[in-house]
Design an enzyme around this catalytic site. Structure first.
Site, PDB file in Angstrom:
ATOM      1  N   THR A   1       0.859  -1.192   0.000  1.00 45.66           N
ATOM      2  CA  THR A   1       0.000   0.000   0.000  1.00 45.66           C
ATOM      3  C   THR A   1       0.894   1.241   0.000  1.00 45.66           C
ATOM      4  O   THR A   1       1.309   1.701  -1.053  1.00 45.66           O
ATOM      5  CB  THR A   1      -0.968  -0.015   1.202  1.00 45.66           C
ATOM      6  OG1 THR A   1      -0.231  -0.290   2.403  1.00 45.66           O
ATOM      7  CG2 THR A   1      -2.035  -1.064   1.020  1.00 45.66           C
TER       8      THR A   1
ATOM      9  N   THR B   1      -0.435  -3.561  10.459  1.00 42.26           N
ATOM     10  CA  THR B   1      -0.961  -3.645   9.092  1.00 42.26           C
ATOM     11  C   THR B   1       0.142  -4.253   8.301  1.00 42.26           C
ATOM     12  O   THR B   1       0.894  -3.577   7.643  1.00 42.26           O
ATOM     13  CB  THR B   1      -1.299  -2.328   8.430  1.00 42.26           C
ATOM     14  OG1 THR B   1      -2.197  -1.661   9.230  1.00 42.26           O
ATOM     15  CG2 THR B   1      -2.001  -2.536   7.123  1.00 42.26           C
TER      16      THR B   1
ATOM     17  N   GLU C   1       6.184   4.737   7.032  1.00 41.52           N
ATOM     18  CA  GLU C   1       5.695   5.848   6.214  1.00 41.52           C
ATOM     19  C   GLU C   1       6.474   7.134   6.488  1.00 41.52           C
ATOM     20  O   GLU C   1       6.512   7.623   7.619  1.00 41.52           O
ATOM     21  CB  GLU C   1       4.209   6.058   6.489  1.00 41.52           C
ATOM     22  CG  GLU C   1       3.365   4.917   5.949  1.00 41.52           C
ATOM     23  CD  GLU C   1       1.920   4.963   6.399  1.00 41.52           C
ATOM     24  OE1 GLU C   1       1.091   4.318   5.728  1.00 41.52           O
ATOM     25  OE2 GLU C   1       1.617   5.625   7.398  1.00 41.52           O
TER      26      GLU C   1
ATOM     27  N   THR D   1      -8.442   9.881   1.281  1.00 37.10           N
ATOM     28  CA  THR D   1      -8.917  10.626   0.119  1.00 37.10           C
ATOM     29  C   THR D   1      -7.992  10.470  -1.075  1.00 37.10           C
ATOM     30  O   THR D   1      -8.349  10.854  -2.165  1.00 37.10           O
ATOM     31  CB  THR D   1      -9.040  12.120   0.459  1.00 37.10           C
ATOM     32  OG1 THR D   1      -7.790  12.580   0.991  1.00 37.10           O
ATOM     33  CG2 THR D   1     -10.114  12.334   1.493  1.00 37.10           C
TER      34      THR D   1
END
Length: 410
Positions: free
Chosen positions: A160, A197, A283, A410
């Site tokens: 992801t 995750t 991240e 989003t």
């Protein structure tokens, strides 16, 4: 060739991944589930029945594929893994359960096995239903594309926000035979111990009893995947699964002897390496931090302290800013909930003492500045009250972390 002779994370071995062991094929395809249009559906398959073991998220709000895969693991065997990225199929109620089952049924029909032979996994946005028309087409396309060179595409289909797919391969002698292992994994955000995750799919052509396979995985996870934290958030979808199809022809491992210990050590090396790469690829990460706590009365105490430091936003932002603010570290040690004595505690950054027995240490500022400027930094914390230790891996918090997560939905 033993483990010591192979760099399992070399470019060649990483490319081989889950298709390195005999009898495994894989593929990753574009099904239109990811908004980016990148690869997003993967299938891993062994025609030969495999012993199956798994460890799953401890989040009470577990996703539909977690429940479906737990049922497969309970049977002790499997033939395939079907996974997607771009949609987590979590918090989706009865429809989510129906869709996870449909993933199993579609994959099984295409492969010629039963739905109970298919593990399923999903990762992505929570609270969104799987687009099953795209999923069905993607799963059928992935099965059609299965090959012994498909690990790279499968690995890229499950990521992801990762900047790259984590993968490896190695081999070791077991029962007089050369036995191979391979793996692909993803994980970059919403990473907290007790599985995060994070999806990890491990394959091996070793012959091993299913209960021993589960025992080895469960124990290895405690010192690898459960020792990483990126942001302190525990996901709804995590799993680490191992398929062992016995194609190597080694004498089947049925007891905890030398072969079992070698198998477990190899599995531990794979899972530890994958864990470190997940933490390093957090991240927006600019630093890879190893927090090593020693001198405690138990492993649990050491882990609790290390996690307290690793999860502290103030510690993580200090390292992003290359600020040797040891006060934030000792503060996190102090509120970890484990009894401590400041008079016996020592904190080091990159081997340089910064806090010694209750007070800040005099240190060479030039040398410490060099340490803080490195990508890999080790924080050693000696509590001085016991003989136990634990190591946790994490990363810093950067501006980019906030940007990624502020825009994720989003």
């Amino acid at each position: 060739m033993g483990m010591e002779d192979i760099d399992m994370f070399s470019e060649q071995n990483a490319k081989a991944g889950v298709t390195f062991p005999q009898g495994f094929k894989a593929a990753g395809v574009k099904a239109g589930i990811k908004k980016s249009g990148n690869l997003d559906v993967a299938v891993i398959y062994t025609e030969r029945e495999a012993a199956a073991a798994g460890v799953f998220t401890q989040n009470a709000v577990a996703a539909a594929p977690v429940f479906a895969s737990k049922k497969v693991i309970a049977t002790g065997t499997a033939h395939a893994i079907a996974a997607n990225a771009g949609c987590a199929n979590a918090c989706t109620g009865a429809q989510g359960e129906k869709d996870a089952r449909a993933m199993q049924e579609i994959t099984a029909a295409a492969l010629g096995c039963t739905p109970e032979d298919v593990l399923v996994a999903s990762t992505g946005v929570i609270g969104v239903n799987l687009p099953m028309d795209k999923m069905e087409a993607g799963l059928k396309a992935a099965v059609a594309a299965l090959s012994t060179d498909g690990s790279v595409s499968a690995g890229n289909a499950i990521i992801t926000t990762d900047t790259y797919s984590k993968s490896c391969a190695t081999e070791v002698m077991l029962g007089g035979k050369q036995v191979r292992f391979g793996a692909i994994a993803k994980g970059s955000g919403m990473i907290q111990p007790n599985m995060a995750t994070m999806l990890a799919f491990i394959t091996t052509d070793a012959a091993i009893d299913g209960k021993l396979l589960q025992k080895a995985l469960s124990e290895v996870v405690e010192i690898s995947f459960n020792m990483i934290s990126i942001d302190g958030d525990m996901s709804t979808n995590d799993m680490a699964v191992v398929l062992a199809n016995g194609a190597a022809g080694n004498a089947k491992i049925t007891s905890e002897g030398a072969d079992y210990e070698t198998f477990k050590a190899t599995l531990a090396e794979i899972c530890t390496g994958l864990s470190q790469r997940i933490a390093s690829d957090g991240e927006g990460a600019t630093k890879f931090l190893t927090v090593h706590v020693m001198g405690t009365k138990s492993f649990a105490d050491a882990k609790t302290i290390a996690m307290s430091v690793a999860k502290s936003p103030l510690v993580k932002t200090a390292f992003f800013g290359e600020d040797p603010n040891w006060g934030r570290v000792i503060c996190a040690v102090g509120y970890a909930g484990v009894p401590m004595n400041p008079e016996t505690t020592v904190v080091k950054f990159g081997g340089i003492p910064v806090y010694v027995h209750g007070v800040g240490a005099d240190y060479d500022e030039t040398a410490l500045k060099q340490v803080m400027g490195e990508h890999d930094i080790v924080v050693d914390i000696d509590m001085g009250i016991g003989t136990q230790e634990a190591t946790v891996w994490t990363c810093d918090f950067s501006y980019e972390y906030v940007k990624i997560n502020g825009e994720y939905h989003t």
